[in-house]
Design a protein around this motif. Structure first.
Motif, short mmCIF file in Angstrom:
data_model
loop_
_atom_site.label_atom_id
_atom_site.label_comp_id
_atom_site.label_asym_id
_atom_site.label_seq_id
_atom_site.Cartn_x
_atom_site.Cartn_y
_atom_site.Cartn_z
N ILE A 198 107.14 10.42 -15.12
CA ILE A 198 106.03 11.19 -15.71
C ILE A 198 106.36 11.56 -17.14
O ILE A 198 107.39 12.19 -17.41
N LYS B 110 98.06 16.46 -20.52
CA LYS B 110 97.96 15.12 -19.97
C LYS B 110 99.31 14.69 -19.46
O LYS B 110 100.34 15.19 -19.89
N ALA B 111 99.30 13.69 -18.55
CA ALA B 111 100.55 13.10 -18.09
C ALA B 111 100.35 11.60 -17.97
O ALA B 111 99.33 11.13 -17.46
N TYR B 112 101.32 10.84 -18.48
CA TYR B 112 101.28 9.39 -18.45
C TYR B 112 102.24 8.88 -17.38
O TYR B 112 103.35 9.40 -17.25
N CYS B 113 101.80 7.84 -16.66
CA CYS B 113 102.66 7.32 -15.60
C CYS B 113 102.45 5.83 -15.40
O CYS B 113 101.32 5.37 -15.17
N GLU C 269 101.22 6.47 -6.96
CA GLU C 269 99.98 6.96 -7.59
C GLU C 269 99.46 8.25 -6.96
O GLU C 269 99.11 9.20 -7.65
N PHE D 172 101.61 11.13 -7.93
CA PHE D 172 101.41 11.47 -9.34
C PHE D 172 100.12 12.27 -9.53
O PHE D 172 100.10 13.27 -10.27
N ILE D 173 99.07 11.87 -8.85
CA ILE D 173 97.81 12.61 -8.95
C ILE D 173 97.97 14.02 -8.38
O ILE D 173 97.46 15.01 -8.94
N CYS E 189 99.62 16.05 -10.98
CA CYS E 189 98.68 16.41 -12.05
C CYS E 189 97.75 17.55 -11.63
O CYS E 189 97.42 18.43 -12.45
N PRO F 222 95.59 12.80 -15.51
CA PRO F 222 96.46 11.64 -15.29
C PRO F 222 96.03 10.41 -16.10
O PRO F 222 94.86 10.03 -16.08
N ILE G 57 97.04 6.64 -15.98
CA ILE G 57 97.78 5.77 -15.06
C ILE G 57 97.68 4.32 -15.52
O ILE G 57 96.61 3.88 -15.93
#
Length: 309
Positions: free
Chosen positions: A140, A148-151, A159, A162-163, A166, A173, A175
């Motif tokens: 992350i 925001k977060a980039y993955c 996934e 990660f969601i 977020c 997210p 993605i």
């Protein structure tokens, strides 16, 4: 605040090439020297790196690893823990079984003794029972200012998890999938933070790894919308860990971009100039750690954003 002046680092005691992570970390290479020699070289590189950071006024909290349990990758703490400005600590599910023992409650106690406030723990580690993983700020990349977060999705970045992250941390997210060429095939890159770094006003990114044009455009659009200058690197530079960098604060709030010497020497003059328009570059040799561990400067630093008493 996007960057911090406090970094947690774990000094290795049994560092070596981790056979459990090499299955999908294509940055690792086997070298023909004994493990105790590898560990001694890694300790020397670690200590030199810490001195470089402290020399610029970065607050580095060094915790020694323990002989038992056997944790060859403990030098990369950013995969199991994250520390947030609201006093939350994140604990993350790890792909390799022998990396799960890196999670140590006593490290949280050490931070509290240093005057940091821990209000709550967000624990995602139960996902390991379902073979679902999300390896901290390796997987992350947080843009804390823009929420925001980039993955980049992979075996180590699920996934759905990660969601969930977020939603818990109230960030949007972004993605995508990032691939690298391995024996003629395009395979997922194990961690987002080897192909991308986020600074306050810039991003260093290997866009060539994002094979899907729509996904690539989406990432670029988000970065541009948030006023980030995009500094592109090649796949070859990424393999020298030119994506594995972290912006930190030193004395008198001076900004630095921290990287390995291998990463620095892979950069072209125009890339160095673009970075230096934003901050000074700090680099230190991490050759043994990079070769045997498949991680570099960014992986070694767990940022501490926790509030102080």
């Amino acid at each position: 605040m996007q960057i911090t002046n406090t970094i947690l680092m774990i000094r290795p005691v049994r560092f070596r090439m981790n056979e459990q992570t090499s299955v999908n970390n294509y940055f690792m290479e086997d070298i023909d020297i004994k493990n105790n020699t590898i560990n001694e070289k890694a300790q020397f590189e670690f200590d030199t790196f810490v001195s470089v950071l402290k020399g610029k006024g970065v607050n580095v909290i060094v915790v020694n690893d323990t002989q038992e349990p056997d944790t060859p990758d403990s030098i990369f703490p950013n995969n199991w823990v994250s520390f947030h400005s609201d006093g939350t600590v994140g604990l993350y599910p790890m792909f390799a079984e022998n990396r799960r023992s890196e999670r140590r409650e006593d490290i949280l106690d050490i931070l509290e003794k240093e005057g940091f406030v821990i209000k709550s723990v967000m624990d995602y580690t139960s996902a390991e029972a379902e073979n679902l993983f999300l390896e901290g700020t390796g997987s992350i990349l947080m843009d804390r200012v823009n929420q925001k977060a980039y993955c980049a999705l992979s075996d180590r970045a699920n996934e759905a998890l990660f969601i969930e992250f977020c939603e818990d941390f109230d960030c949007f997210p972004v993605i995508f999938t990032a691939n690298q060429s391995v024996d003629g095939k395009r395979l997922p890159i194990y961690h987002t933070n080897v192909m991308m770094a986020l600074g306050e006003n810039f991003s260093i990114i290997c866009l060539d790894t994002i094979d899907d044009k729509k996904e690539r455009k989406n990432v670029v659009d988000h970065l541009k919308r948030d006023g980030k200058e995009i500094i592109k690197i090649t796949e070859e530079q990424m393999h020298r860990f030119a994506g594995n960098m972290l912006q930190v604060l030193g004395a008198e709030n001076k900004r630095y971009l921290v990287m390995s010497s291998a990463a620095f020497h892979s950069l072209e003059p125009d890339q160095i100039k673009a970075i230096e328009n934003h901050c000074e570059i700090l680099h230190s040799s991490l050759d043994t750690i990079e070769t045997c561990g498949g991680g570099s400067a960014r992986c070694m630093m767990a940022e501490v954003f926790l509030p102080k008493k």
